[in-house]
Design an enzyme around this catalytic site. Sequence first.
Site, PDB file in Angstrom:
ATOM      1  N   ARG A  53      15.057  30.994 -13.544  1.00  0.00           N
ATOM      2  CA  ARG A  53      14.138  31.623 -13.999  1.00  0.00           C
ATOM      3  C   ARG A  53      14.184  32.417 -15.179  1.00  0.00           C
ATOM      4  O   ARG A  53      15.293  33.028 -15.204  1.00  0.00           O
ATOM      5  CB  ARG A  53      13.737  32.526 -12.713  1.00  0.00           C
ATOM      6  CG  ARG A  53      13.224  31.690 -11.542  1.00  0.00           C
ATOM      7  CD  ARG A  53      13.207  32.588 -10.353  1.00  0.00           C
ATOM      8  NE  ARG A  53      13.266  31.873  -9.074  1.00  0.00           N
ATOM      9  CZ  ARG A  53      13.489  32.524  -7.991  1.00  0.00           C
ATOM     10  NH1 ARG A  53      13.180  33.949  -7.848  1.00  0.00           N
ATOM     11  NH2 ARG A  53      13.802  31.945  -6.977  1.00  0.00           N
ATOM     12  N   ASP A  55      12.281  36.196 -16.187  1.00  0.00           N
ATOM     13  CA  ASP A  55      11.437  37.274 -15.466  1.00  0.00           C
ATOM     14  C   ASP A  55       9.986  37.212 -16.628  1.00  0.00           C
ATOM     15  O   ASP A  55      10.252  36.920 -17.643  1.00  0.00           O
ATOM     16  CB  ASP A  55      12.002  38.602 -15.595  1.00  0.00           C
ATOM     17  CG  ASP A  55      12.643  38.717 -14.158  1.00  0.00           C
ATOM     18  OD1 ASP A  55      12.537  37.758 -13.288  1.00  0.00           O
ATOM     19  OD2 ASP A  55      13.581  39.398 -13.870  1.00  0.00           O
ATOM     20  N   ARG A 202      19.926  43.174 -17.815  1.00  0.00           N
ATOM     21  CA  ARG A 202      19.423  44.338 -18.147  1.00  0.00           C
ATOM     22  C   ARG A 202      19.860  45.537 -17.576  1.00  0.00           C
ATOM     23  O   ARG A 202      20.102  46.732 -18.005  1.00  0.00           O
ATOM     24  CB  ARG A 202      17.983  44.092 -17.587  1.00  0.00           C
ATOM     25  CG  ARG A 202      17.089  43.229 -18.476  1.00  0.00           C
ATOM     26  CD  ARG A 202      15.663  42.682 -17.692  1.00  0.00           C
ATOM     27  NE  ARG A 202      15.005  43.921 -17.652  1.00  0.00           N
ATOM     28  CZ  ARG A 202      13.775  43.928 -16.587  1.00  0.00           C
ATOM     29  NH1 ARG A 202      13.668  42.726 -16.187  1.00  0.00           N
ATOM     30  NH2 ARG A 202      12.898  44.810 -16.521  1.00  0.00           N
TER      31      ARG A 202
END
Lengths: 265, 265
Positions: A53, A55, A202
């Site tokens: 995935r 985000d 992140r």
Amino acid sequence: MQRYKVTLMYDGTDFAGFQRQPNKRTVESVLTKVINKMAKNPQPAIKIYGSGRTDAGVHALAQVVHFDFPFNIPADNMRKGLNSMLSMDMEVLKVEEVPATFHARYDVSGKRYLYRMDMGEFRNPFKRHYTGQWKFPVDLDKINQACADLVGEHDFTSFVASGAQTRTFVRTIYEASCWVDKANNELVFEFYGNGFMYNQVRIMVGVLVEIGSGTRPVHDILRLYEVKDRKQARRTVPAAGLYLKHVYYQGEDPEHPTKLPQRQR
Amino acid sequence: MQRYKVTLMYDGTDFAGFQRQPNKRTVESVLTKVINKMAKNPQPAIKIYGSGRTDAGVHALAQVVHFDFPFNIPADNMRKGLNSMLSMDMEVLKVEEVPATFHARYDVSGKRYLYRMDMGEFRNPFKRHYTGQWKFPVDLDKINQACADLVGEHDFTSFVASGAQTRTFVRTIYEASCWVDKANNELVFEFYGNGFMYNQVRIMVGVLVEIGSGTRPVHDILRLYEVKDRKQARRTVPAAGLYLKHVYYQGEDPEHPTKLPQRQR
């Protein structure tokens, strides 16, 4: 039936992430719809499988998916056909015919991510969807010392968002570096590893800029490995600056052939 | 009452151009709303005056507006106040207190525009709102020969869209050039002149890339001056690649002090 491997670029701004969600525009749902339309909507519908995935707001320079198509279409015609039907924020870069044993997710051996951080004094309207922002002076040398602490096999528990579903927090980072893109006045981070967990990049970048600005000790990452506590890392930099740059498959990088156990990201 | 000159950057993607229109999000309407809110919505409402319009999708690196504000606020506080209330696709770069004789539109002595043209083989999702696209090989030398034909005082009737409201089609271009931005794989055009009419830059760039790719003679622009016929120029390149780079005011550029007659763009 022919299995196709598709490499695609997308601007994540207007997608609610990669994974299909009810009533949301996602990369998976847009791509699934177009592929099924090309195949005249077969029953059961064609499913697509991504390398993993991304985000909401995260970009891809080269995401990889696979699917099985009922007709055999030459790879480059498939690419052109998909591009003629896809919206402008998505572009298929490459289509390859692959054996039915290839799996876009299970066969991943590594991933490479970029993070772009604008260093401008003011909010740049043109970068709001494409970079994070860090206005404080940074010591690039300190950041690269800290990047060296990231390389290797480590327990990244302190660097994972609480929503992560994984059996182990141990991952291996092969490369981690940071440089200044002078033309664009940006700090750019690049990471290559065997897999990254939810928000891991992140959170790592958040720690690295704090180290660069002197609000954390240079080797604070070694302490974070020990404490295994997400709350210590604090900052998660914005999704807008994150780019999935490359997905590595078995055999592509002989130096790093590691395969993660199945069903992990 | 204090007059303020405001220099602002905006990403034109989500604006229906500069000028106020009913039920549309425009630069003028967003800015007017925020300024009136800061002034506690006086009656009559504060009006803002721009240096000129930009079309839907056209960007500004430094647009200029002026308005009269009922209270005297230090310029930098005005800048911070506006930015705290404006959306992320707009940023006030500078605020100056100016005499009540200053007019953002009537006092313009020149404008500078950039046009960015992606030369990539494929549609780049990240550039869809920020560049035009030209996939054919170009001869930069030919383009720059043609740029030289643009410099000077000319009748630009052939380079104006039919909707233009102006008394004369004569304008002066001081500088016109084209170069390759290798890092971004773009052809960049830059124009500085005393004023540009509706779609003029986008039509000029369309002619220049055709000259660069050999589908028009190098000095076709001289012919276009003569024929005074918009249909001969054909192509208007997309708004997405156009940037208002700088607005010049009286006295700012001693070499080119020309002032257009009032009420013209």
